[in-house]
Design a protein around this motif. Structure first.
Motif, PDB file in Angstrom:
ATOM      1  N   ARG A  36       0.831  -1.203   0.000  1.00 32.52           N
ATOM      2  CA  ARG A  36       0.000   0.000   0.000  1.00 32.52           C
ATOM      3  C   ARG A  36       0.871   1.260   0.000  1.00 32.52           C
ATOM      4  O   ARG A  36       0.585   2.219  -0.715  1.00 32.52           O
ATOM      5  N   ALA A  37       1.954   1.253   0.777  1.00 33.29           N
ATOM      6  CA  ALA A  37       2.856   2.417   0.811  1.00 33.29           C
ATOM      7  C   ALA A  37       3.496   2.641  -0.561  1.00 33.29           C
ATOM      8  O   ALA A  37       3.574   3.776  -1.041  1.00 33.29           O
ATOM      9  N   HIS A  38       3.936   1.566  -1.190  1.00 27.70           N
ATOM     10  CA  HIS A  38       4.543   1.668  -2.523  1.00 27.70           C
ATOM     11  C   HIS A  38       3.528   2.165  -3.544  1.00 27.70           C
ATOM     12  O   HIS A  38       3.809   3.059  -4.341  1.00 27.70           O
ATOM     13  N   ASP A  39       2.342   1.582  -3.522  1.00 29.98           N
ATOM     14  CA  ASP A  39       1.311   1.945  -4.500  1.00 29.98           C
ATOM     15  C   ASP A  39       0.849   3.393  -4.325  1.00 29.98           C
ATOM     16  O   ASP A  39       0.543   4.071  -5.306  1.00 29.98           O
ATOM     17  N   ARG A  40       0.800   3.867  -3.078  1.00 28.93           N
ATOM     18  CA  ARG A  40       0.419   5.257  -2.835  1.00 28.93           C
ATOM     19  C   ARG A  40       1.434   6.199  -3.479  1.00 28.93           C
ATOM     20  O   ARG A  40       1.072   7.195  -4.101  1.00 28.93           O
TER      21      ARG A  40
END
Length: 150
Positions: free
Chosen positions: A24-28
């Protein structure tokens, strides 16, 4: 990029980043970067466009670094949910701040592109926000124990 490429990339991302917190952090961050590039498409002033493209290149160069932090954290503290492991809370916080700062950088670029007439300070507001993105990515690397490759 074809459907098969997307499937393979998704599987690689699942293996490297998991399906939880680090993914989720990467995709954000990736979405913020995509948004910044979308804003560039609407910029009509050539000098402003050139200034914003330089920042786009610098911000794009941060994505592999964010991915490296997320991959390392997934390996050390696997996450398939959204609970932040205590010992990695500061890393996650820095990654979240980087993603949020990138979103505000895109927003500042969009507002600047809508300005009528010459902009007296150029893209200074965008540069300040982009500097915050870099600071947070560097912090996440330090906290995760990753030496920045430059």
């Amino acid at each position: 990029m074809g459907i098969l490429d997307n499937v393979l990339r998704g599987r690689r991302d699942d293996a490297d980043l998991g399906k939880g917190l680090w993914r989720r952090a990467h995709d954000r961050f990736q979405r913020g970067l995509d948004r910044y590039h979308q804003v560039l498409e609407g910029v009509e002033d050539d000098s402003l466009y050139a200034e914003l493209v330089v920042m786009a290149d610098a911000l794009s160069a941060l994505l592999p670094r964010v991915r490296a932090v997320c991959v390392k954290c997934q390996r050390l503290a696997p996450s398939d949910d959204f609970d932040v492991p205590g010992e990695f809370a500061d890393v996650h916080r820095a990654l979240s701040k980087a993603g949020n700062a990138l979103a505000t950088t895109a927003e500042a670029a969009a507002m600047l592109s809508l300005a009528v007439g010459p902009v007296p300070v150029g893209a200074l507001s965008v540069q300040r926000r982009a500097a915050t993105v870099l600071e947070q990515v560097e912090l996440s690397e330090r906290l995760a124990g990753i030496a920045a490759a430059r």
